[in-house]
Design a protein around this motif. Sequence first.
Motif, PDB file in Angstrom:
ATOM      1  N   LEU A 383       0.862  -1.180   0.000  1.00  0.00           N
ATOM      2  CA  LEU A 383       0.000   0.000   0.000  1.00  0.00           C
ATOM      3  C   LEU A 383       0.897   1.228   0.000  1.00  0.00           C
ATOM      4  CD1 LEU A 383      -2.974   1.012   0.224  1.00  0.00           C
ATOM      5  CD2 LEU A 383      -2.666   1.024   2.707  1.00  0.00           C
ATOM      6  N   ASP A 384       0.709   2.107  -0.963  1.00  0.00           N
ATOM      7  CA  ASP A 384       1.576   3.272  -1.103  1.00  0.00           C
ATOM      8  C   ASP A 384       1.252   4.298  -0.021  1.00  0.00           C
ATOM      9  OD1 ASP A 384       3.240   5.291  -1.884  1.00  0.00           O
ATOM     10  OD2 ASP A 384       2.144   5.784  -3.724  1.00  0.00           O
ATOM     11  N   LEU A 385       2.164   4.438   0.938  1.00  0.00           N
ATOM     12  CA  LEU A 385       1.988   5.383   2.033  1.00  0.00           C
ATOM     13  C   LEU A 385       2.753   6.685   1.801  1.00  0.00           C
ATOM     14  CD1 LEU A 385       2.402   2.852   5.007  1.00  0.00           C
ATOM     15  CD2 LEU A 385       0.267   3.695   4.012  1.00  0.00           C
ATOM     16  N   SER A 386       3.290   6.860   0.621  1.00  0.00           N
ATOM     17  CA  SER A 386       4.128   8.031   0.365  1.00  0.00           C
ATOM     18  C   SER A 386       3.396   9.370   0.498  1.00  0.00           C
ATOM     19  CB  SER A 386       4.788   7.929  -1.012  1.00  0.00           C
ATOM     20  OG  SER A 386       3.816   7.826  -2.038  1.00  0.00           O
ATOM     21  N   PRO A 387       2.049   9.453   0.330  1.00  0.00           N
ATOM     22  CA  PRO A 387       1.413  10.748   0.590  1.00  0.00           C
ATOM     23  C   PRO A 387       1.648  11.272   2.005  1.00  0.00           C
ATOM     24  CG  PRO A 387      -0.064   9.372  -0.688  1.00  0.00           C
ATOM     25  CD  PRO A 387       1.096   8.501  -0.276  1.00  0.00           C
ATOM     26  N   PHE A 388       1.984  10.390   2.948  1.00  0.00           N
ATOM     27  CA  PHE A 388       2.195  10.803   4.330  1.00  0.00           C
ATOM     28  C   PHE A 388       3.654  11.182   4.621  1.00  0.00           C
ATOM     29  CE2 PHE A 388      -1.584   7.933   5.351  1.00  0.00           C
ATOM     30  CZ  PHE A 388      -2.458   9.002   5.407  1.00  0.00           C
ATOM     31  N   LYS A 389       4.458  11.347   3.598  1.00  0.00           N
ATOM     32  CA  LYS A 389       5.876  11.633   3.817  1.00  0.00           C
ATOM     33  C   LYS A 389       6.067  13.014   4.443  1.00  0.00           C
ATOM     34  CE  LYS A 389       6.491  13.127  -0.998  1.00  0.00           C
ATOM     35  NZ  LYS A 389       7.145  12.794  -2.269  1.00  0.00           N
ATOM     36  N   TYR A 390       7.209  13.174   5.077  1.00  0.00           N
ATOM     37  CA  TYR A 390       7.547  14.400   5.809  1.00  0.00           C
ATOM     38  C   TYR A 390       7.604  15.627   4.900  1.00  0.00           C
ATOM     39  CZ  TYR A 390      10.359  17.468   8.862  1.00  0.00           C
ATOM     40  OH  TYR A 390      10.830  18.519   9.614  1.00  0.00           O
ATOM     41  N   GLU A 391       7.950  15.430   3.634  1.00  0.00           N
ATOM     42  CA  GLU A 391       8.119  16.563   2.730  1.00  0.00           C
ATOM     43  C   GLU A 391       6.862  17.416   2.591  1.00  0.00           C
ATOM     44  OE1 GLU A 391      11.132  13.609   0.959  1.00  0.00           O
ATOM     45  OE2 GLU A 391       9.469  13.623   2.383  1.00  0.00           O
ATOM     46  N   ARG A 392       5.679  16.831   2.806  1.00  0.00           N
ATOM     47  CA  ARG A 392       4.454  17.625   2.675  1.00  0.00           C
ATOM     48  C   ARG A 392       4.411  18.756   3.701  1.00  0.00           C
ATOM     49  NH1 ARG A 392       2.345  13.515   6.136  1.00  0.00           N
ATOM     50  NH2 ARG A 392       0.708  14.242   7.565  1.00  0.00           N
ATOM     51  N   ILE A 393       5.072  18.523   4.844  1.00  0.00           N
ATOM     52  CA  ILE A 393       5.110  19.549   5.886  1.00  0.00           C
ATOM     53  C   ILE A 393       6.014  20.691   5.444  1.00  0.00           C
ATOM     54  CG2 ILE A 393       5.739  20.013   8.291  1.00  0.00           C
ATOM     55  CD1 ILE A 393       5.062  17.003   8.798  1.00  0.00           C
ATOM     56  N   LEU A 394       7.167  20.350   4.889  1.00  0.00           N
ATOM     57  CA  LEU A 394       8.090  21.369   4.408  1.00  0.00           C
ATOM     58  C   LEU A 394       7.462  22.186   3.281  1.00  0.00           C
ATOM     59  CD1 LEU A 394      11.385  19.266   4.303  1.00  0.00           C
ATOM     60  CD2 LEU A 394      10.578  20.769   6.136  1.00  0.00           C
ATOM     61  N   ALA A 395       6.631  21.532   2.455  1.00  0.00           N
ATOM     62  CA  ALA A 395       6.002  22.208   1.317  1.00  0.00           C
ATOM     63  C   ALA A 395       4.653  22.836   1.678  1.00  0.00           C
ATOM     64  CB  ALA A 395       5.813  21.218   0.172  1.00  0.00           C
ATOM     65  N   ASN A 396       4.247  22.686   2.941  1.00  0.00           N
ATOM     66  CA  ASN A 396       2.952  23.217   3.390  1.00  0.00           C
ATOM     67  C   ASN A 396       1.799  22.687   2.544  1.00  0.00           C
ATOM     68  OD1 ASN A 396       1.294  24.691   5.125  1.00  0.00           O
ATOM     69  ND2 ASN A 396       1.346  26.505   3.833  1.00  0.00           N
ATOM     70  N   ARG A 397       1.783  21.356   2.347  1.00  0.00           N
ATOM     71  CA  ARG A 397       0.705  20.700   1.606  1.00  0.00           C
ATOM     72  C   ARG A 397      -0.009  19.714   2.529  1.00  0.00           C
ATOM     73  NH1 ARG A 397       4.758  19.978  -2.431  1.00  0.00           N
ATOM     74  NH2 ARG A 397       4.821  17.768  -1.820  1.00  0.00           N
ATOM     75  N   PRO A 398      -0.908  20.181   3.381  1.00  0.00           N
ATOM     76  CA  PRO A 398      -1.598  19.279   4.311  1.00  0.00           C
ATOM     77  C   PRO A 398      -2.528  18.315   3.586  1.00  0.00           C
ATOM     78  CG  PRO A 398      -2.587  21.455   4.372  1.00  0.00           C
ATOM     79  CD  PRO A 398      -1.366  21.588   3.533  1.00  0.00           C
ATOM     80  N   ILE A 399      -2.674  17.133   4.163  1.00  0.00           N
ATOM     81  CA  ILE A 399      -3.697  16.186   3.729  1.00  0.00           C
ATOM     82  C   ILE A 399      -4.927  16.456   4.588  1.00  0.00           C
ATOM     83  CG2 ILE A 399      -4.347  13.759   3.584  1.00  0.00           C
ATOM     84  CD1 ILE A 399      -1.355  13.119   3.294  1.00  0.00           C
ATOM     85  N   ILE A 400      -6.011  16.851   3.977  1.00  0.00           N
ATOM     86  CA  ILE A 400      -7.198  17.200   4.740  1.00  0.00           C
ATOM     87  C   ILE A 400      -7.950  15.927   5.130  1.00  0.00           C
ATOM     88  CG2 ILE A 400      -9.352  18.499   4.747  1.00  0.00           C
ATOM     89  CD1 ILE A 400      -6.756  20.170   4.655  1.00  0.00           C
ATOM     90  N   GLU A 401      -8.100  15.727   6.423  1.00  0.00           N
ATOM     91  CA  GLU A 401      -8.894  14.619   6.955  1.00  0.00           C
ATOM     92  C   GLU A 401      -9.988  15.229   7.829  1.00  0.00           C
ATOM     93  OE1 GLU A 401     -10.926  11.896   7.577  1.00  0.00           O
ATOM     94  OE2 GLU A 401      -9.145  11.072   6.584  1.00  0.00           O
ATOM     95  N   ARG A 402     -11.232  15.124   7.353  1.00  0.00           N
ATOM     96  CA  ARG A 402     -12.354  15.764   8.048  1.00  0.00           C
ATOM     97  C   ARG A 402     -12.892  14.932   9.198  1.00  0.00           C
ATOM     98  NH1 ARG A 402     -13.215  16.590   2.532  1.00  0.00           N
ATOM     99  NH2 ARG A 402     -13.199  18.776   1.880  1.00  0.00           N
ATOM    100  N   ALA A 403     -12.487  13.668   9.275  1.00  0.00           N
ATOM    101  CA  ALA A 403     -13.057  12.770  10.291  1.00  0.00           C
ATOM    102  C   ALA A 403     -12.045  12.473  11.369  1.00  0.00           C
ATOM    103  CB  ALA A 403     -13.551  11.480   9.634  1.00  0.00           C
ATOM    104  N   VAL A 404     -11.736  13.482  12.158  1.00  0.00           N
ATOM    105  CA  VAL A 404     -10.830  13.334  13.294  1.00  0.00           C
ATOM    106  C   VAL A 404     -11.660  13.475  14.572  1.00  0.00           C
ATOM    107  CG1 VAL A 404      -8.850  14.293  14.520  1.00  0.00           C
ATOM    108  CG2 VAL A 404      -8.868  14.251  12.024  1.00  0.00           C
ATOM    109  N   ILE A 405     -11.519  12.523  15.485  1.00  0.00           N
ATOM    110  CA  ILE A 405     -12.301  12.532  16.714  1.00  0.00           C
ATOM    111  C   ILE A 405     -11.449  13.118  17.826  1.00  0.00           C
ATOM    112  CG2 ILE A 405     -13.529  11.107  18.404  1.00  0.00           C
ATOM    113  CD1 ILE A 405     -14.024   9.101  16.154  1.00  0.00           C
TER     114      ILE A 405
END
Length: 405
Positions: A383-405
Amino acid sequence: MAGKTEAPARAFYDVVIVGGAIMGASTAWFLSENKDFNGKVLVVERDTTYEYCSTAHTNSCMRQQFSAELNVRISQFAAEFVKNLRSYMGGDARVPDLSIRSFGYMYLADSESFADVLRQNQKVQLAAGAATQLMGPEQIKAAYPFYNVDDIVLGSINLVDEGYWDGATVFDWWRRQSRERGIEYVENEVVAINRNAAGTLVESVTLKSGEVIACGQLVNASGPRAAATARMAGIDVPVEPRKRYSWVFKADKPLDRDLPLTIDPSGIHVRESGGGTYQCGGHSDIDPAVAYDDFTMDYAFWENHVWPILASRIPQFEAIKVQSEWAGHYAMNTFDHNAIIGPHPELSNFIFQNGFSGHGLQQSPAMGRGTAEWLTYGEYRALDLSPFKYERILANRPIIERAVI
C-alpha cells in the motif's frame, strides 16, 4: 521509566526502533516476518510496563469512516489482519482467533454543513469499498430508539468491520513472536542521536545507561514523545501530546441493544463495552499541548460538561455510575492530524512513524507493514503510504482529513 535499564546484547544493529508500543511493535514484527530482511533489530522502550503509553489508553476500535481514501484503506487492512491474525502469524496454534465487534461508528450531524461533510465522506468511503450508510433522524430513531435526535439532521454509520477489536492481544503477540524470532527489546531510553561526520546519516544512538549503539537505520516510533526524539537528531516534527479523557460507567438501565461508537456533535464520544457498561471520551475546548508526564484528570469536566451531554443525547444515561477514569495522550500532528511516515529527506536513514492523532492502534498493521517494507526495500509495496511523507510539511501541503475525533 520503570526504574531499570537493560544493556543491549550488541554494539551494532541494522535497525534501532525508538519506542516499543504499538507502532514499534508492529514494525518489529513485520520485519521479523519479511523473508527478505535478515538484519538485527533493537527496540528501545523507556517503560516496558507501558502504563502511560497511548496504546494502553486506547478505545481499541477501528473505523473506515474517513474522508481520505488512503486512511480508509489503511483501516481495511487492519480489519483483514485482525480477523485473520492466526493465519498472518504463520498458523501458530497459540494465537487466538479474533473478530471485530462491529457495532459501527455513528456520526451525528446537527447542521446541514456537517451533514454535507458526511455525504461527501460517504462517497469516498463507498468508492473504497466501505459499507457506510446515511440515516435521517427517523431512521436513526427506528434503529436506535434510545437516542434523542430532536436536533439531528443526518447520521452516518458503517456496520461492517467497524467497532471494537482486541488490540491488546495483537500487541502482545507482535512482541512475543518478534522476540522468539530474534528481535531484541530492552528497557532503556535513547538520550542522544548521533550523526556521521558529514551530517547526512544517523550513525549511532546513546542510551541512558551509557552505551553508544551503532545503527544502520533508525525508526522514530515514540508516540507523543516524537518531537523530543526528533530534536535529538536536529529535526522538527509537529507532534505534541494532547490530553484525552476517558470514563467507563455502568448504567442503571442498560440499553437494549449495542451502542455504536457515537460521535456527538459536541465532540464527546461513547461506545458499548458490554454487560451494561459503556466507555466515553472527550477533551475540553481548550486543548493545549501538555507535559509528557501530565495525566492529571479534570473531574469537573465530567460533571459539568460530559455527563450532561450524554444524558441529553441518551436519556437512559441520566442514571449512571463511573467505574473507572483516566487521562491519556494523543500523539497529535498539529499540521494536518495525519500520519507522518517514511524517511527524512536529508537524514535519509531517520524514519518517521509519528503523528497518528488518535488513529494509531487501528492504523498500526498497515503502518508497521509499510515501514518494514521501506526499511527492507526502500519503497512501499503493499500500500503506497508516500502521501504521508515528511516533505508535505516542508512544502505546506496538508492532507485534509475531516473525520478526526
